[in-house]
Design an enzyme around this catalytic site. Sequence first.
Site, PDB file in Angstrom:
ATOM      1  N   GLY A  58      -7.171  21.519   7.610  1.00  0.00           N
ATOM      2  CA  GLY A  58      -6.778  20.842   8.838  1.00  0.00           C
ATOM      3  C   GLY A  58      -7.935  20.749   9.802  1.00  0.00           C
ATOM      4  O   GLY A  58      -9.103  20.849   9.420  1.00  0.00           O
ATOM      5  N   SER A  59      -7.621  20.598  11.061  1.00  0.00           N
ATOM      6  CA  SER A  59      -8.648  20.459  12.089  1.00  0.00           C
ATOM      7  C   SER A  59      -9.315  21.800  12.367  1.00  0.00           C
ATOM      8  O   SER A  59      -8.759  22.871  12.078  1.00  0.00           O
ATOM      9  CB  SER A  59      -8.036  19.920  13.374  1.00  0.00           C
ATOM     10  OG  SER A  59      -7.180  20.895  13.962  1.00  0.00           O
ATOM     11  N   VAL A  79      -7.120  23.981  14.749  1.00  0.00           N
ATOM     12  CA  VAL A  79      -6.025  24.672  14.066  1.00  0.00           C
ATOM     13  C   VAL A  79      -6.584  25.800  13.198  1.00  0.00           C
ATOM     14  O   VAL A  79      -6.029  26.902  13.151  1.00  0.00           O
ATOM     15  CB  VAL A  79      -5.203  23.683  13.221  1.00  0.00           C
ATOM     16  CG1 VAL A  79      -4.216  24.422  12.319  1.00  0.00           C
ATOM     17  CG2 VAL A  79      -4.455  22.705  14.126  1.00  0.00           C
ATOM     18  N   GLY A  80      -7.701  25.536  12.525  1.00  0.00           N
ATOM     19  CA  GLY A  80      -8.307  26.547  11.658  1.00  0.00           C
ATOM     20  C   GLY A  80      -8.747  27.782  12.413  1.00  0.00           C
ATOM     21  O   GLY A  80      -8.578  28.912  11.931  1.00  0.00           O
ATOM     22  N   GLU A 136     -10.604  24.985   5.154  1.00  0.00           N
ATOM     23  CA  GLU A 136     -11.239  23.685   4.934  1.00  0.00           C
ATOM     24  C   GLU A 136     -10.947  22.834   6.158  1.00  0.00           C
ATOM     25  O   GLU A 136      -9.886  22.225   6.271  1.00  0.00           O
ATOM     26  CB  GLU A 136     -10.704  23.030   3.660  1.00  0.00           C
ATOM     27  CG  GLU A 136     -10.947  23.826   2.390  1.00  0.00           C
ATOM     28  CD  GLU A 136     -12.412  23.888   1.991  1.00  0.00           C
ATOM     29  OE1 GLU A 136     -13.248  23.253   2.657  1.00  0.00           O
ATOM     30  OE2 GLU A 136     -12.723  24.584   1.009  1.00  0.00           O
ATOM     31  N   CYS A 179     -11.944  14.416   4.955  1.00  0.00           N
ATOM     32  CA  CYS A 179     -12.806  15.382   5.634  1.00  0.00           C
ATOM     33  C   CYS A 179     -14.260  15.155   5.235  1.00  0.00           C
ATOM     34  O   CYS A 179     -15.176  15.577   5.947  1.00  0.00           O
ATOM     35  CB  CYS A 179     -12.374  16.809   5.322  1.00  0.00           C
ATOM     36  SG  CYS A 179     -12.136  17.153   3.585  1.00  0.00           S
TER      37      CYS A 179
END
Length: 511
Positions: free
Chosen positions: A240-241, A244-245, A262, A296
């Site tokens: 994700g972003s 968020v990570g 990732e 990504c």
Amino acid sequence: MNFNLKNLGIDLINPGASTGNGWFDTHGDETTSYSPIDGSIIAKVKNATLDDYEKLMAKAQEAYLKWRIIPAPKRGEVVRQIGEALRKRKEELGYLVSLEMGKIYEEGLGEVQEMIDICEFAVGQSRLLNGATMHSERPSHRMYDQYHPIGILGIITSFNFPVAVWAWNSMLAAIAGDVVIWKPSSKTPLCAIAVQKIITEALRNNHVPEGVFNMIIAKSSVLGDNFAADKRIPLVSATGSTEVGKKIAAIVGKRLGKTILELGGNNAVIISEYAKLDMTLQSVVFGSVGTCGQRCTSTRRLIIHESVFETVKERLISAYQSISERIGNPLDKETLVGPLVDELAVKNFLYAIEEVQKEGGKLVFGGTVLQGEKYLSGNYVMPAIVEAENHYKMVQKETFAPIVYLIKYKTIEEAIDLNNHVPQGLSSCIFTENLVEAEKFLSETGSDCGIANVNLGTSGAEIGGAFGGEKETGGGRESGSDAWKTYMRRQTNTINFSGQTALAQGITFDF
């Protein structure tokens, strides 16, 4: 093109939790899945509740105790049959990926092929979960390391690769002896349900314990931070972003759990004065507009030598003009660029275009929302080309949309510095026929990304290599190479067969 989704087990209203063959009669709020193609309703999902999660977790814990003692090659045979099941449903699942996510059908097929490929990789890896033997400093001692299953793996996937990333993780976890709990994106829940239905026969035929392959669809307000905080999950893999990570990393790290992250990419292509431009442009265009810029690994920045800057810009504009006539329904075989996933993605696209121009960027192509009968959902945009400088705030950020920034450089050292001077570190490449430049780019003074290519674009990694990046990309690795080790716990063993005690480092401790 139109497949019957009932062949994938998709109904008008679908339950949101499964432990493999078994499905829960979930009673949470309904999530409606809309197609970004035309805004139409595909189907609905009844979200899971916390009670459903606890029941599913109990099954996962029970299944792990059985699954971990099954020999790895036998676990690999299950994975092989899952791959065959996916192969049989490749066209239909590829269609659903395109319908629900918006990537063109050819890319949808490619994503399912990635799933099949990682199954084949994992089958071979199931016989190669190797440790190493070391020489002991003590006589008549043997030392070696080995790998054991880690337990329950939590998988959080993103909308842009709604099925492949699950396969990267779950197939390696399965051969490692782990069990998985998959929480898919709320934007693409039907893809997850379809995958769970496809693998059912392989699980049933091999008497796989209920709870090895789990899936749960729930709102983040119900299952979000608490999922990451669950101590019963030793490893969380999240895509994700970066924002968020970071949040997930903090929550999991607080309990000393492990993560595979990732996250964002801000991927650059260095175009040297020694580049073959025909080959370069072909890779650059796909990297920039493929999946409507929602990979990504999408190409975000072109770092171009000043001697070829104008030539590259003109040829790129010409290529984009050609592509502009092939934006539309991703299920149409003539389409090259489909829609963005939703209205928020369109807003982010327009915001980035506006802000980078305020900073001094020059919009040289595209940057608009398309209107008309072909673009009823409002999610279709004209890919943008912007002349910019690397230090601009918007250039430093990842915008998940088809915007590529053109940046000039004079020396290879400057180009590499520009490549590295962003917070993210996922994918990078250089196009050059100059061996010195290529080697410098791949050296310790070169690209700081997890993926660095020569004469190959940023997008479209093979499953045989470890996938992941550095810095704000997260530092995790999935898929090939030795990424399997992440899904296992490492143990060092020493056996003393000398018949007497011998301490390490020659220490004497007599009493």
